[in-house]
Design a protein around this motif. Structure first.
Motif, PDB file in Angstrom:
ATOM      1  N   MET A 229       0.809  -1.194   0.000  1.00 46.67           N
ATOM      2  CA  MET A 229       0.000   0.000   0.000  1.00 46.67           C
ATOM      3  C   MET A 229       0.858   1.267   0.000  1.00 46.67           C
ATOM      4  SD  MET A 229      -2.637   1.091   2.906  1.00 46.67           S
ATOM      5  CE  MET A 229      -1.177   1.386   3.869  1.00 46.67           C
TER       6      MET A 229
ATOM      7  N   ALA B 187     -15.290  -4.227  15.943  1.00 49.42           N
ATOM      8  CA  ALA B 187     -16.275  -4.248  14.844  1.00 49.42           C
ATOM      9  C   ALA B 187     -15.725  -3.554  13.617  1.00 49.42           C
ATOM     10  CB  ALA B 187     -17.592  -3.619  15.283  1.00 49.42           C
TER      11      ALA B 187
ATOM     12  N   LEU C 234     -13.841  -4.560   9.765  1.00 45.93           N
ATOM     13  CA  LEU C 234     -14.323  -5.517   8.764  1.00 45.93           C
ATOM     14  C   LEU C 234     -14.041  -6.952   9.171  1.00 45.93           C
ATOM     15  CD1 LEU C 234     -13.662  -3.818   5.316  1.00 45.93           C
ATOM     16  CD2 LEU C 234     -15.650  -3.684   6.817  1.00 45.93           C
ATOM     17  N   ALA C 235     -12.903  -7.203   9.833  1.00 51.50           N
ATOM     18  CA  ALA C 235     -12.608  -8.572  10.268  1.00 51.50           C
ATOM     19  C   ALA C 235     -13.639  -9.021  11.307  1.00 51.50           C
ATOM     20  CB  ALA C 235     -11.191  -8.654  10.837  1.00 51.50           C
ATOM     21  N   GLY C 236     -13.877  -8.182  12.318  1.00 52.43           N
ATOM     22  CA  GLY C 236     -14.812  -8.548  13.390  1.00 52.43           C
ATOM     23  C   GLY C 236     -16.223  -8.746  12.860  1.00 52.43           C
TER      24      GLY C 236
ATOM     25  N   GLU D 280     -17.182  -3.227  20.799  1.00 53.41           N
ATOM     26  CA  GLU D 280     -16.470  -2.285  19.934  1.00 53.41           C
ATOM     27  C   GLU D 280     -16.164  -0.999  20.693  1.00 53.41           C
ATOM     28  OE1 GLU D 280     -14.930  -1.832  16.934  1.00 53.41           O
ATOM     29  OE2 GLU D 280     -14.741   0.271  17.566  1.00 53.41           O
ATOM     30  N   TYR D 281     -14.915  -0.571  20.611  1.00 52.72           N
ATOM     31  CA  TYR D 281     -14.446   0.631  21.315  1.00 52.72           C
ATOM     32  C   TYR D 281     -15.127   1.915  20.825  1.00 52.72           C
ATOM     33  CZ  TYR D 281     -11.204   4.505  22.182  1.00 52.72           C
ATOM     34  OH  TYR D 281     -10.660   5.715  22.512  1.00 52.72           O
TER      35      TYR D 281
ATOM     36  N   ARG E 137     -11.020   0.963  10.708  1.00 51.56           N
ATOM     37  CA  ARG E 137     -10.257   1.768   9.743  1.00 51.56           C
ATOM     38  C   ARG E 137     -11.078   2.041   8.477  1.00 51.56           C
ATOM     39  NH1 ARG E 137      -4.792  -1.691  10.509  1.00 51.56           N
ATOM     40  NH2 ARG E 137      -6.224  -2.903  11.799  1.00 51.56           N
TER      41      ARG E 137
ATOM     42  N   PRO F 176      -9.927   8.656   5.391  1.00 51.92           N
ATOM     43  CA  PRO F 176      -8.622   8.775   6.051  1.00 51.92           C
ATOM     44  C   PRO F 176      -7.841   7.465   6.039  1.00 51.92           C
ATOM     45  CG  PRO F 176     -10.422   8.891   7.664  1.00 51.92           C
ATOM     46  CD  PRO F 176     -11.051   8.743   6.320  1.00 51.92           C
TER      47      PRO F 176
ATOM     48  N   TRP G 149      -8.957   3.603   0.620  1.00 52.46           N
ATOM     49  CA  TRP G 149      -9.594   4.423  -0.412  1.00 52.46           C
ATOM     50  C   TRP G 149      -9.739   3.703  -1.733  1.00 52.46           C
ATOM     51  CZ3 TRP G 149      -5.977   8.404  -3.174  1.00 52.46           C
ATOM     52  CH2 TRP G 149      -4.649   7.958  -3.174  1.00 52.46           C
TER      53      TRP G 149
ATOM     54  N   ALA H 170     -17.386   0.173  23.967  1.00 51.57           N
ATOM     55  CA  ALA H 170     -16.932  -0.875  24.891  1.00 51.57           C
ATOM     56  C   ALA H 170     -15.438  -1.087  24.688  1.00 51.57           C
ATOM     57  CB  ALA H 170     -17.705  -2.157  24.646  1.00 51.57           C
TER      58      ALA H 170
ATOM     59  N   THR I 251     -10.200  -9.261  17.187  1.00 53.52           N
ATOM     60  CA  THR I 251      -9.668  -8.548  16.007  1.00 53.52           C
ATOM     61  C   THR I 251      -9.055  -7.193  16.394  1.00 53.52           C
ATOM     62  OG1 THR I 251     -11.706  -7.349  15.421  1.00 53.52           O
ATOM     63  CG2 THR I 251     -11.497  -9.615  14.622  1.00 53.52           C
TER      64      THR I 251
ATOM     65  N   TRP J 106      -2.134   8.458  11.790  1.00 54.41           N
ATOM     66  CA  TRP J 106      -2.632   7.159  12.281  1.00 54.41           C
ATOM     67  C   TRP J 106      -2.002   6.683  13.577  1.00 54.41           C
ATOM     68  CZ3 TRP J 106      -6.915   4.490  11.239  1.00 54.41           C
ATOM     69  CH2 TRP J 106      -7.684   4.968  10.190  1.00 54.41           C
TER      70      TRP J 106
ATOM     71  N   PHE K 128      -7.964   4.124  18.208  1.00 56.66           N
ATOM     72  CA  PHE K 128      -8.469   2.756  18.051  1.00 56.66           C
ATOM     73  C   PHE K 128      -7.574   1.865  17.192  1.00 56.66           C
ATOM     74  CE2 PHE K 128     -10.650   5.298  14.805  1.00 56.66           C
ATOM     75  CZ  PHE K 128     -10.532   4.536  13.667  1.00 56.66           C
TER      76      PHE K 128
ATOM     77  N   CYS L 278      -1.017   2.682  11.317  1.00 54.46           N
ATOM     78  CA  CYS L 278      -1.716   2.442  10.052  1.00 54.46           C
ATOM     79  C   CYS L 278      -2.042   0.970   9.869  1.00 54.46           C
ATOM     80  CB  CYS L 278      -0.824   2.952   8.916  1.00 54.46           C
ATOM     81  SG  CYS L 278      -1.337   2.474   7.271  1.00 54.46           S
TER      82      CYS L 278
ATOM     83  N   ALA M 238      -2.535  -4.354   5.584  1.00 48.32           N
ATOM     84  CA  ALA M 238      -2.903  -3.005   5.134  1.00 48.32           C
ATOM     85  C   ALA M 238      -3.855  -3.033   3.947  1.00 48.32           C
ATOM     86  CB  ALA M 238      -1.673  -2.155   4.816  1.00 48.32           C
TER      87      ALA M 238
HETATM   88  C1  LIG Z   1      -3.977   5.121   5.762  1.00 47.25           C
HETATM   89  C2  LIG Z   1      -4.540   3.787   5.381  1.00 47.25           C
HETATM   90  C3  LIG Z   1      -4.748   3.474   4.047  1.00 47.25           C
HETATM   91  C4  LIG Z   1      -5.292   2.250   3.681  1.00 47.25           C
HETATM   92  N1  LIG Z   1      -5.562   2.005   2.362  1.00 47.25           N
HETATM   93  C5  LIG Z   1      -6.231   0.886   2.021  1.00 47.25           C
HETATM   94  C6  LIG Z   1      -6.778   0.748   0.720  1.00 47.25           C
HETATM   95  O1  LIG Z   1      -6.655   1.632  -0.129  1.00 47.25           O
HETATM   96  N2  LIG Z   1      -7.469  -0.382   0.437  1.00 47.25           N
HETATM   97  C7  LIG Z   1      -7.683  -1.367   1.360  1.00 47.25           C
HETATM   98  O2  LIG Z   1      -8.342  -2.354   1.047  1.00 47.25           O
HETATM   99  N3  LIG Z   1      -7.172  -1.248   2.612  1.00 47.25           N
HETATM  100  C8  LIG Z   1      -6.484  -0.144   2.964  1.00 47.25           C
HETATM  101  N4  LIG Z   1      -6.067   0.036   4.252  1.00 47.25           N
HETATM  102  C9  LIG Z   1      -6.103  -1.102   5.195  1.00 47.25           C
HETATM  103  C10 LIG Z   1      -7.480  -1.396   5.779  1.00 47.25           C
HETATM  104  O3  LIG Z   1      -8.028  -0.232   6.310  1.00 47.25           O
HETATM  105  C11 LIG Z   1      -7.334  -2.434   6.887  1.00 47.25           C
HETATM  106  O4  LIG Z   1      -6.572  -3.537   6.434  1.00 47.25           O
HETATM  107  C12 LIG Z   1      -8.665  -2.965   7.383  1.00 47.25           C
HETATM  108  O5  LIG Z   1      -9.648  -1.964   7.443  1.00 47.25           O
HETATM  109  C13 LIG Z   1      -8.433  -3.560   8.769  1.00 47.25           C
HETATM  110  O6  LIG Z   1      -9.604  -4.156   9.262  1.00 47.25           O
HETATM  111  P1  LIG Z   1      -9.543  -4.902  10.655  1.00 47.25           P
HETATM  112  O7  LIG Z   1     -10.930  -5.364  10.964  1.00 47.25           O
HETATM  113  O8  LIG Z   1      -8.453  -5.897  10.674  1.00 47.25           O
HETATM  114  O9  LIG Z   1      -9.070  -3.786  11.709  1.00 47.25           O
HETATM  115  P2  LIG Z   1      -9.827  -2.448  12.181  1.00 47.25           P
HETATM  116  O10 LIG Z   1     -10.601  -1.870  11.082  1.00 47.25           O
HETATM  117  O11 LIG Z   1      -8.797  -1.609  12.822  1.00 47.25           O
HETATM  118  O12 LIG Z   1     -10.844  -2.991  13.285  1.00 47.25           O
HETATM  119  C14 LIG Z   1     -10.434  -3.227  14.602  1.00 47.25           C
HETATM  120  C15 LIG Z   1     -11.547  -2.749  15.511  1.00 47.25           C
HETATM  121  O13 LIG Z   1     -11.142  -2.987  16.852  1.00 47.25           O
HETATM  122  C16 LIG Z   1     -11.610  -1.899  17.640  1.00 47.25           C
HETATM  123  N5  LIG Z   1     -10.841  -1.818  18.890  1.00 47.25           N
HETATM  124  C17 LIG Z   1      -9.583  -1.360  19.061  1.00 47.25           C
HETATM  125  N6  LIG Z   1      -9.238  -1.421  20.371  1.00 47.25           N
HETATM  126  C18 LIG Z   1     -10.299  -1.952  21.019  1.00 47.25           C
HETATM  127  C19 LIG Z   1     -10.563  -2.267  22.387  1.00 47.25           C
HETATM  128  N7  LIG Z   1      -9.656  -2.074  23.364  1.00 47.25           N
HETATM  129  N8  LIG Z   1     -11.772  -2.771  22.695  1.00 47.25           N
HETATM  130  C20 LIG Z   1     -12.727  -2.979  21.743  1.00 47.25           C
HETATM  131  N9  LIG Z   1     -12.528  -2.703  20.443  1.00 47.25           N
HETATM  132  C21 LIG Z   1     -11.314  -2.205  20.077  1.00 47.25           C
HETATM  133  C22 LIG Z   1     -11.399  -0.696  16.744  1.00 47.25           C
HETATM  134  O14 LIG Z   1     -12.173   0.404  17.160  1.00 47.25           O
HETATM  135  C23 LIG Z   1     -11.812  -1.244  15.382  1.00 47.25           C
HETATM  136  O15 LIG Z   1     -13.174  -1.016  15.112  1.00 47.25           O
HETATM  137  C24 LIG Z   1      -5.576   1.272   4.672  1.00 47.25           C
HETATM  138  C25 LIG Z   1      -5.382   1.586   6.012  1.00 47.25           C
HETATM  139  C26 LIG Z   1      -4.894   2.836   6.373  1.00 47.25           C
HETATM  140  C27 LIG Z   1      -4.760   3.184   7.825  1.00 47.25           C
END
Ligand SMILES: Cc1cc2nc3c(=O)[nH]c(=O)nc-3n(C[C@H](O)[C@H](O)[C@H](O)COP(=O)(O)OP(=O)(O)OC[C@H]3O[C@@H](n4cnc5c(N)ncnc54)[C@H](O)[C@@H]3O)c2cc1C
Length: 530
Positions: free
Chosen positions: A1, A62, A64-66, A84-85, A92, A122, A125, A304, A340, A463, A468, A472, A507
């Protein structure tokens, strides 16, 4: 990325060179052998067969993985709860619009002042066409997609110390580089220097191919003329009527191209993940998170903040605080847990797992990245420069300028005024949001002088200060993967981890979804077996 390479010659520069000189096929081969490029192995919607007999699962986070885990487990007959926090789902996957407030670590609060209909992503995209899992969920959940232009030939590549600081059109940099490399190869071929590696018959075809690919003239030369202008554009475009004949421009000399370093940016269009067709959801990336959330809204507890994860022979118990009113600790128990939470945060939460998983959780640092959205009262990039969508790259600290991919000829617009990684991102993370925006305007104004007159408001997301995720994305190396990746992905007692960090597509949203599907498939197998 990550995109625009910082100064100095690194492995990525080598890949860029291979990519621009030999094409994306060779680049992908090289990336694969260096462990960079990985395609999605999505095999279609999962089928979790067998009755879980009312087993319960607690999903932490919560994003996308969760939510993938929660939707599919509930579908398979599990009793599911999600903690979910944030006060919203998506993690993200997030779009900032006018009226949204965001408090970063350290307390700085920004309220987005964009006009109605404008937004900044943010985080994610763009979605490559081969990210089959996330695309399949978009299709099934009715998320409308539109094209995302990665390569706009009319956008800019800018090197601050070359060409008098004047940004160059990607079209001419690409054509001039390709043309002169083709000319070199054609000359080498004609002199018989390839006799040992290429048959005489193939050399004839190669010469013809180089003429075609590099826009060379009949003498296999790349120079000013109507042949090269067909690729690099004209000094004066063809018109109609009297005096309409086009005038070709002069190519940039190979030496100037090489020394300016502008060729580096061409690698951003060659990589597997940046090849046509890319897509974005209509109305902002956050539309995906919202579509997922409607399917699990009734089982998510928002605000939460998980503070402890314990497990016994028979259950998992999670302690959490109300993030909006910290203090009182509450608990929630279930038979199994899919966690997650990003490793940057999980590594600071006490969790009952074995030493190998503990070590894996602690082993992965998170990359720094900053994105800055700037609203302008006029779409000058379209009106003055004919840039419709796409991306400009610069060696200035802002690294990237992204143009709106839709809404062409509208009144106002939001530019992605900076998208940075590495040292530049750390430097900007240390600034106040106002200072980040001010600098983005200063730097970006060197490419688009209209900035000063047209700017209205902005928002800056660093980031490492996003509470949360604290970063990045998981920044694995070959060494940390070899030492810890398998331990991270094991089921430890009653706990399994998922998220982009537990994938070979870090990422990327695809990595988050695939990791969740894999984790719950293995968990389900274990549940059915016990
Ligand atoms: C700058 C940037 C650019 C990106 N560009 C791209 C792109 O162009 N295309 C693409 O496909 N992907 C892109 N990504 C990557 C993509 O955003 C992530 O890979 C994906 O969204 C991660 O999903 P996830 O469920 O693993 O994690 P997250 O989306 O981070 O979910 C984790 C969840 O856990 C929660 N959490 C954290 N701490 C706690 C706690 N203590 N208690 C309860 N809940 C908690 C968070 O609030 C969050 O909702 C980008 C990411 C960034 C930051």
């Amino acid at each position: 990325m990550t995109e625009t390479p910082p100064p100095g010659f690194r492995r990525r520069d080598l890949l860029s060179l291979i990519g621009v000189a030999a094409g994306s096929g060779a680049m992908y081969q090289a990336m694969t052998s260096l462990g960079f490029a990985h395609s999605s192995d999505y095999g279609g919607p999962i089928k979790l067969e067998g009755d879980p007999n009312g087993a319960s699962v607690l999903v932490l986070g919560a994003g996308l993985a969760g939510m993938t885990a929660a939707i599919e487990l509930r579908q398979a007959g599990y009793r599911v709860r999600v903690l979910e926090y944030n006060s919203r789902a998506g993690g993200r996957n997030w779009s900032l619009r006018g009226g949204d407030s965001f408090i970063e670590l350290g307390g700085a609060t920004q309220t987005c002042a964009f006009d109605k209909g404008l937004y900044l992503n943010p985080g994610p995209w763009r979605i490559p066409y081969h990210h089959n899992a996330i695309l399949d969920y978009c299709k099934r959940f009715g998320v409308a997609l539109e094209p995302f232009t990665q390569l706009n030939h009319n956008a800019f590549i800018h090197a601050s110390d070359a060409f008098g600081g004047k940004p160059q059109r990607i079209r001419s940099v690409k054509a001039d580089f390709q043309g002169q490399v083709a000319e070199l190869l054609a000359k080498t071929t004609a002199k018989g220097r390839l006799d040992e590696t290429v048959t005489v018959e193939d050399q004839e075809i190669l010469l013809e191919a180089m003429r075609d690919w590099g826009a060379l003239d009949k003498d296999y030369t790349y120079g000013a003329g109507l042949v090269s202008a067909e690729s690099r554009g004209y000094a004066k475009d063809p018109g109609g009527g009297v005096g309409a004949a086009p005038t070709p421009g002069a190519p940039i000399a190979l030496s100037d191209l090489l020394r300016s370093g502008v060729w580096r940016a061409l690698g951003n269009f060659a990589g597997y993940e940046f090849q046509t067709t890319l897509m974005q959801p209509v109305g902002g990336m956050g539309m995906i998170g919202q579509a997922f959330a409607t399917r699990v809204a009734d089982i998510i507890t928002y605000n939460a903040k998980v503070t402890r994860i314990q497990q016994s022979e028979t259950a998992v118990t999670v302690a959490w605080e109300d993030a909006a009113h910290p203090g009182a600790v509450q608990t929630e128990s279930a038979d199994w847990c899919v966690c997650t939470i990003p490793l940057s945060i999980l590594s600071q939460i006490p969790i009952d797992v074995g030493p190998k998983m503990q070590a894996a959780i602690a082993a992965v640092p998170y990359a720094a990245s900053v994105k800055i959205g700037l609203q302008f009262k006029r779409r000058f990039w379209e009106e003055d420069e004919a840039i419709y969508g796409g991306i400009s790259y610069t060696d200035l600290p802002i690294q990237t300028i992204g143009y709106p991919q839709s809404g062409f000829h509208g009144e106002k617009g939001v530019l992605l005024g900076a998208y940075m990684f590495g040292p530049n991102a750390f430097e900007f993370t240390a600034m106040s949001p106002e200072e980040r925006i001010r600098r983005a305007l200063d730097y970006g104004g060197r490419i688009h002088p209209q900035y000063a007159a047209e700017f209205q408001n902005g928002i800056a997301v660093a980031w490492h200060r996003v509470p949360f995720t604290l970063g990045c994305a998981g920044d694995w190396t070959d060494e940390t993967r070899a030492a810890h990746y398998d331990d991270l992905c094991q089921i430890d007692g009653r706990v399994v981890l998922a998220g982009e960090h537990a994938s070979y597509l870090p990422a990327w949203q695809e990595g988050a979804v695939l990791s969740a599907l894999d984790a719950i498939t293995r968990l389900h197998r274990r549940v059915i077996a016990t």
